[in-house]
Write an enzyme that holds these catalytic residues in place. Structure first.
Site, PDB file in Angstrom:
ATOM      1  CG  HIS A  43      -1.981  -0.968   1.333  1.00 45.87           C
ATOM      2  ND1 HIS A  43      -2.032  -2.038   2.149  1.00 45.87           N
ATOM      3  CD2 HIS A  43      -3.174  -1.113   0.387  1.00 45.87           C
ATOM      4  CE1 HIS A  43      -2.855  -2.808   1.954  1.00 45.87           C
ATOM      5  NE2 HIS A  43      -3.544  -2.446   0.935  1.00 45.87           N
ATOM      6  N   GLY A 174      -3.044  -1.012  -7.336  1.00 42.87           N
ATOM      7  CA  GLY A 174      -1.977  -1.949  -7.084  1.00 42.87           C
ATOM      8  C   GLY A 174      -2.477  -2.933  -8.418  1.00 42.87           C
ATOM      9  CD  GLN A 180      -9.473  -4.000  -6.691  1.00 40.20           C
ATOM     10  OE1 GLN A 180      -9.917  -4.731  -5.896  1.00 40.20           O
ATOM     11  NE2 GLN A 180      -8.366  -3.420  -5.957  1.00 40.20           N
TER      12      GLN A 180
END
Lengths: 351, 351
Positions: A43, A174, A180
C-alpha cells in the site's frame, strides 16, 4: 514512509470535498489511493507512486473503507483484518468514511437492514436502500469474477462513489489485483471520469511473496487452525520420511507452497519469452509447479479450487488467448487452506 | 426563450470541461439540461428552471445527444426526430458531442461495429468496446422498464457520462419522464454525485396535451400512415353515424384520444384526494376513460399494449401501492398507433 506529524483524518463526505477544494486552490493535484486498510508496504508503495504522479505538487489522500458492497453474505466481511491506529501512523491524510451505503431503513419509518453486506440489497423490500450498481459486464465475469459474482460490481461501485466524493485528479491502484485494476480503468474510460488511473507494480516480501493483507492469515497461528493444511502436511511428511513426524518445519512448508506461485509465474514468463507460447502448455507447467509444491494429493484433501490458473489473457480485455502472441497477462489464484492468494505477471512484448 | 446572439456550441469533451472551469472561475454555478434535441417549450422550461436554480449567477448548458445506449436494436434510434439548426437558435450554450461510446473496432486492428445502438455491445466479441453500465436495479424494472429492458440502464449510463464530462453543480430533468427522473435521483444519491437534481413540472400545450418530442408523430401526415388508427376511426364513425363516412374530423379524433390521458389523470387525482383511494378502483376508472375515448374495440384492432396504467406507485421508490395513503404518483402510458405517450400526476399529500 511514516508521516512526520499527526495525520489529517477526514471523516465525512462534505469535509472530504472541502479538503480537495482547498488543496486544488493551493495549486496541488489531488491523488487518491483507495484501500481497505491494514496497510503494508505494498500500500505504501501506492502512496509513493501517487506523490510522484505529477511534475507539480500533489496532495495524496488514502481512503480506508472496508466496502460491504463487494462481499457476498457468505464471505469474510466481519473478519477482514483491521488496524486503524497502525494505519494512521503511516499516513499524512486519510479519508475514513462511515457506512457509504443507504440502508432500506435509514431515516424511514419502515424497518430495514443496517450494517453487514449490501450485495443483495436490491432483493430486499422497501425500495429505499442502495440499489445502483456499476457493471463492467465482460471484465467482471472472468477470472476471480467467476467465483465471486458480486465482487467487481461492488468494487466498481464503491470506487465510483469515492471518485465522486474525493474528486481526485489521479488515482493509484495496485496491479497485484490485476482484474480489479483493469475493471477500474475500463469504468473510468466508459463513464468519462476525468481521472488518470495509475497501475502500480507488485511489491514483494524479501523472499518474493507478493504483499497482501490476507498474508496475515498465513501466520503460524492462523495456519494451525486449518485442518486441511495439517492433513496435507502430515501426508507429505509421511511420504518423504516414512513416518508422520516429519523433519520439515510446518512454517517453511506453508511458505514454500505460497512462494511456488511466484516461482511458477517466473518460469511461465521465461518460457513464453523464449517462444514456448502455447497457453495450454504454459498453464500445464504452472499447475505442475504448484502441484509439486503442494503435493499431488491436494485434491483428495478437499482443498477448494486449488489452482485457478489463467494462462493467458489479453492484457487489456482479459480475453483468453490460445497463444501469447500479443501483450498478455498470466493470472494465478490459489487457495492455501482458508486463504486465497492471487498473483500475475504481464508479458508486454512477446516475441 | 430565444438566445440574443449566436449560441456557443461545444463539440468535444475537453472543450466542455474547459468551459465549465471558466464559468466556475467567473463565480458561476454550472447547470446542465440533458436532452436528445428537437426542443419544444417543455425543454425550454427546463432551461428557465436551470437559470433560476441558484440565488447567484448560473451558467446553463444544454446537451443535445441522441443516446444510442438507451435504444434497443429494434427501437427507433434512426428515426428519432432531429432539428439541430432549429435547436441552436433557441439556446445560449450547447454541448453537441460526437459518439460518446467506444466501439469494439475503434483504434484497434480487429474489426468492430461503429454507429448504431450500443445496448447489446457486451455480447459482441473483442472486449475493447463500451461495456460499463449503471443499473438502478429496482427502479429500472417497473413501469416503462418492463417493456424496455435496456432503456434505463442506457439513460443512467449516459447521464453519468454527461455528469463526468460537464461537471455541473445542478442538473434539471423533466418530471414528465417521471421514472427517468427518479432513476437519476437515485443514481445521484447512491453514487454520491455532488450534483443537485431539479425535477421540473410537466408543460402542456394550450389544450392540455403534455409536450413531448414524440407528439410530432401525432401530426395529420404521420397519423394518416397508420392503418390501425384509420381502422379504429372508421369503426367508431360507423357506429356513431350508421355509415363509414363520419362527421367527426380525423384530427380531432386522434387529438381527443391523446387528451384523454390527461383528463383521466385529473379525474383519478380528484378521486384519490376525495378519499376514493383504492389503487385498483383508480386504475379501473382511468382505463374506462381511455377506453371510452379510444372506443372499446381498440384491443380487437391490434393496438399494442393500449393502456399501461400504474395507479399507484409510492412517490420515490415507485413501489406499487394498494391504496393512496402516502405520497404517490399515478403513471399512464398509451400507444396511439405507433406513438407511445406517457403522463403522470403526483399526489404529494393524500388525505
Amino acid at each position: 514512509m511514516a508521516a512526520a506529524h499527526e495525520p489529517e483524518v477526514i471523516r465525512d463526505k462534505a469535509a472530504m470535498r472541502a479538503w480537495t477544494r482547498r488543496r486544488r486552490a493551493e495549486g496541488k493535484a489531488v491523488a487518491l489511493v483507495p484501500t481497505m486498510g491494514y496497510l503494508h508496504n505494498g500500500h505504501l508503495s501506492l502512496v509513493s507512486a501517487a506523490a510522484a504522479a505529477s511534475a507539480g505538487p500533489v496532495a495524496v489522500v488514502v481512503s480506508i473503507y472496508v466496502n460491504p458492497g463487494q462481499f457476498a453474505p457468505t464471505e469474510d466481511l466481519t473478519t477482514y483484518p483491521s488496524d486503524l491506529a497502525g494505519d494512521l501512523r503511516k499516513l499524512a491524510a486519510v479519508f475514513c468514511p462511515p457506512d457509504l451505503y443507504v440502508r432500506a431503513g435509514d431515516g424511514r419509518p419502515d424497518a430495514g437492514s443496517s450494517g453487514g453486506t449490501v450485495s443483495c440489497l436490491e432483493q430486499a423490500g422497501g425500495g429505499y436502500g442502495h440499489e445502483t450498481w456499476i457493471r463492467v459486464e465482460q471484465l467482471e465475469k472472468g477470472l476471480c469474477g467467476s467465483s465471486r459474482p458480486v465482487f467487481f460490481r461492488g468494487v466498481a461501485t464503491v470506487v465510483a462513489k469515492l471518485f465522486n466524493i474525493v474528486d481526485p485528479d489521479i488515482a493509484v491502484l495496485g496491479k497485484k489485483d490485476y482484474q480489479q485494476w483493469r475493471v477500474i480503468c475500463r469504468m473510468v474510460r466508459d463513464l468519462d471520469f476525468a481521472i488518470e488511473i495509475i497501475g502500480s507494480e507488485i511489491v514483494r516480501e524479501a523472499d518474493c511473496l507478493a504483499m497482501s493483507s490476507r498474508n496475515v492469515h498465513l501466520s503460524r497461528e492462523e495456519r494451525e487452525k486449518d485442518n486441511n493444511l495439517k492433513a496435507l502436511h502430515r501426508t507429505r511428511s509421511a511420504r518423504k520420511n516414512g513416518n508422520p513426524c516429519c523433519k520439515c518445519r510446518y512454517d517453511d512448508f506453508v511458505h514454500s507452497m505460497a512462494l511456488s506461485i511466484s516461482r511458477s509465474l517466473v518460469n511461465a514468463r521465461t518460457a513464453a519469452l523464449n517462444g514456448n507460447n502455447h497457453s495450454q502448455q504454459i498453464q500445464d507447467q504452472i499447475v505442475q509447479t504448484l502441484t509439486e509444491a503442494g503435493d499431488s494429493s491436494i485434491k483428495q484433501r478437499n482443498f477448494r479450487n486449488p489452482f485457478d490458473v489463467n494462462a493467458d489473457c489479453e492484457l487489456e480485455s482479459l480475453v483468453p488467448l490460445e497463444r501469447v502472441d500479443r501483450p498478455a497477462v498470466i493470472c494465478v489464484a490459489t487457495w492455501f487452506g482458508k486463504v486465497r492468494l492471487i498473483e500475475n505477471t504481464e508479458i508486454q512484448a512477446p516475441p
